[in-house]
Design a protein around this motif. Sequence first.
Motif, PDB file in Angstrom:
ATOM      1  N   GLN A   3     -29.094 -11.758  16.388  1.00  0.00           N
ATOM      2  CA  GLN A   3     -28.680 -10.500  15.985  1.00  0.00           C
ATOM      3  C   GLN A   3     -27.866 -10.781  14.808  1.00  0.00           C
ATOM      4  O   GLN A   3     -27.637 -10.005  13.857  1.00  0.00           O
ATOM      5  CB  GLN A   3     -27.914  -9.621  17.086  1.00  0.00           C
ATOM      6  CG  GLN A   3     -27.514  -8.255  16.719  1.00  0.00           C
ATOM      7  CD  GLN A   3     -27.117  -7.432  17.760  1.00  0.00           C
ATOM      8  OE1 GLN A   3     -27.550  -7.192  18.947  1.00  0.00           O
ATOM      9  NE2 GLN A   3     -25.780  -6.961  17.714  1.00  0.00           N
ATOM     10  N   SER A   4     -26.943 -11.813  14.733  1.00  0.00           N
ATOM     11  CA  SER A   4     -25.950 -11.916  13.889  1.00  0.00           C
ATOM     12  C   SER A   4     -26.438 -12.331  12.332  1.00  0.00           C
ATOM     13  O   SER A   4     -26.151 -11.977  11.426  1.00  0.00           O
ATOM     14  CB  SER A   4     -25.112 -13.183  14.350  1.00  0.00           C
ATOM     15  OG  SER A   4     -26.088 -14.226  14.315  1.00  0.00           O
ATOM     16  N   LYS A   5     -27.754 -12.808  12.516  1.00  0.00           N
ATOM     17  CA  LYS A   5     -28.435 -13.163  11.141  1.00  0.00           C
ATOM     18  C   LYS A   5     -28.961 -11.746  10.618  1.00  0.00           C
ATOM     19  O   LYS A   5     -28.970 -11.603   9.403  1.00  0.00           O
ATOM     20  CB  LYS A   5     -29.713 -14.138  11.377  1.00  0.00           C
ATOM     21  CG  LYS A   5     -29.231 -15.320  11.818  1.00  0.00           C
ATOM     22  CD  LYS A   5     -30.434 -16.445  11.862  1.00  0.00           C
ATOM     23  CE  LYS A   5     -30.007 -17.919  12.227  1.00  0.00           C
ATOM     24  NZ  LYS A   5     -31.117 -18.948  12.452  1.00  0.00           N
ATOM     25  N   ILE A   6     -29.338 -10.954  11.571  1.00  0.00           N
ATOM     26  CA  ILE A   6     -29.815  -9.616  11.119  1.00  0.00           C
ATOM     27  C   ILE A   6     -28.610  -8.822  10.388  1.00  0.00           C
ATOM     28  O   ILE A   6     -28.667  -7.982   9.170  1.00  0.00           O
ATOM     29  CB  ILE A   6     -30.259  -8.711  12.256  1.00  0.00           C
ATOM     30  CG1 ILE A   6     -31.759  -9.293  12.718  1.00  0.00           C
ATOM     31  CG2 ILE A   6     -30.792  -7.335  11.892  1.00  0.00           C
ATOM     32  CD1 ILE A   6     -32.739  -9.505  11.660  1.00  0.00           C
ATOM     33  N   GLU A   7     -27.391  -9.002  11.051  1.00  0.00           N
ATOM     34  CA  GLU A   7     -26.327  -8.244  10.524  1.00  0.00           C
ATOM     35  C   GLU A   7     -25.904  -8.777   9.071  1.00  0.00           C
ATOM     36  O   GLU A   7     -25.509  -8.091   8.208  1.00  0.00           O
ATOM     37  CB  GLU A   7     -25.326  -8.329  11.258  1.00  0.00           C
ATOM     38  CG  GLU A   7     -25.380  -7.379  12.681  1.00  0.00           C
ATOM     39  CD  GLU A   7     -24.271  -7.759  14.044  1.00  0.00           C
ATOM     40  OE1 GLU A   7     -23.714  -8.732  13.700  1.00  0.00           O
ATOM     41  OE2 GLU A   7     -24.422  -6.742  14.940  1.00  0.00           O
ATOM     42  N   LEU A   8     -26.012 -10.153   9.188  1.00  0.00           N
ATOM     43  CA  LEU A   8     -25.593 -10.670   7.751  1.00  0.00           C
ATOM     44  C   LEU A   8     -26.941 -10.165   6.622  1.00  0.00           C
ATOM     45  O   LEU A   8     -26.282  -9.802   5.641  1.00  0.00           O
ATOM     46  CB  LEU A   8     -25.823 -12.223   7.802  1.00  0.00           C
ATOM     47  CG  LEU A   8     -24.751 -12.949   8.379  1.00  0.00           C
ATOM     48  CD1 LEU A   8     -25.079 -14.476   8.583  1.00  0.00           C
ATOM     49  CD2 LEU A   8     -23.343 -12.868   7.443  1.00  0.00           C
ATOM     50  N   LEU A   9     -27.942  -9.977   6.896  1.00  0.00           N
ATOM     51  CA  LEU A   9     -28.764  -9.522   6.043  1.00  0.00           C
ATOM     52  C   LEU A   9     -28.630  -8.189   5.824  1.00  0.00           C
ATOM     53  O   LEU A   9     -28.607  -7.648   4.450  1.00  0.00           O
ATOM     54  CB  LEU A   9     -30.437  -9.679   6.571  1.00  0.00           C
ATOM     55  CG  LEU A   9     -31.575  -9.188   5.784  1.00  0.00           C
ATOM     56  CD1 LEU A   9     -31.802 -10.226   4.522  1.00  0.00           C
ATOM     57  CD2 LEU A   9     -32.942  -9.416   6.765  1.00  0.00           C
TER      58      LEU A   9
END
Length: 269
Positions: free
Chosen positions: A62-68
């Motif tokens: 989820q953290s990578k999705i939020e960065l994106l």
Amino acid sequence: MIKEISSLQNELIKDIIHLQEKSRARKQKGLFVIEGKREIALALEGGYQIKQLLFCEEIIDQSKIELLAYSKKSLAPEIIKVSTKVYERLAHRKTTEGVIAVAVSKSLLLSDLKFTVNPLVLVAEASEKPGNIGALLRTADAAHIDAVIIANPKTDLYNPNIIRSSVGCVFTNQIAFGSTSEILDLLKKYGIRVFSAALSPQSVAYHNIDYTKPTAFVVGTEATGLDEPWLANATENIIIPMQGKIDSLNVSVSAAILIFEAKRQRKFE
């Protein structure tokens, strides 16, 4: 709170499947679907608005999705966690990255195009095969040309197969659609010379032409070539000499040869 969807009967999931499968749905709603982290990142860089980001936690954090999602100063998309079952129904790629986006289409009008002082343009007439269009867009991106114009299109730009085959270059190029007459008028307005690729005894070998001034290359389908107006209104009709048994190349290969000859003459500027 992040919304979660685990049912294939969810209305949003049904809508996304419809967008993937039906050109009419994409045109009516002004929306389309992007699969893959790289492609979504390129869309954001290209100024596209992302409405929703759907991700599968078993594949991507989820953290990578939020960065994106917050990588660009645009409207923040809705982030939705989906089950593996739902994601597998939506995903078209085997080597998937766990993320799918719903994005807002752009207008793709000829009037939206912006040219440099010495433009280099690719015109593809009546392109129908998504794989060919995708390959043309990859070539255009690699050469960093000014624009790709699709004449008399037979498919829409946001077909998932075009996005996939272009590896996201749908979002890195200036692209517009138009009729033959509209495009010819536009090229004339900007003083852009037209070089039509044609299998004709009267065509000049492509490497004997100067492309250092404003230039548009026009390529057609392998089956039928170019319509007469392109041949009649060309500054010059050109040909890539064949030395084997066949008389033509794949359209994307031909376009790459022509474009990179122009780039060579321009010292890759």
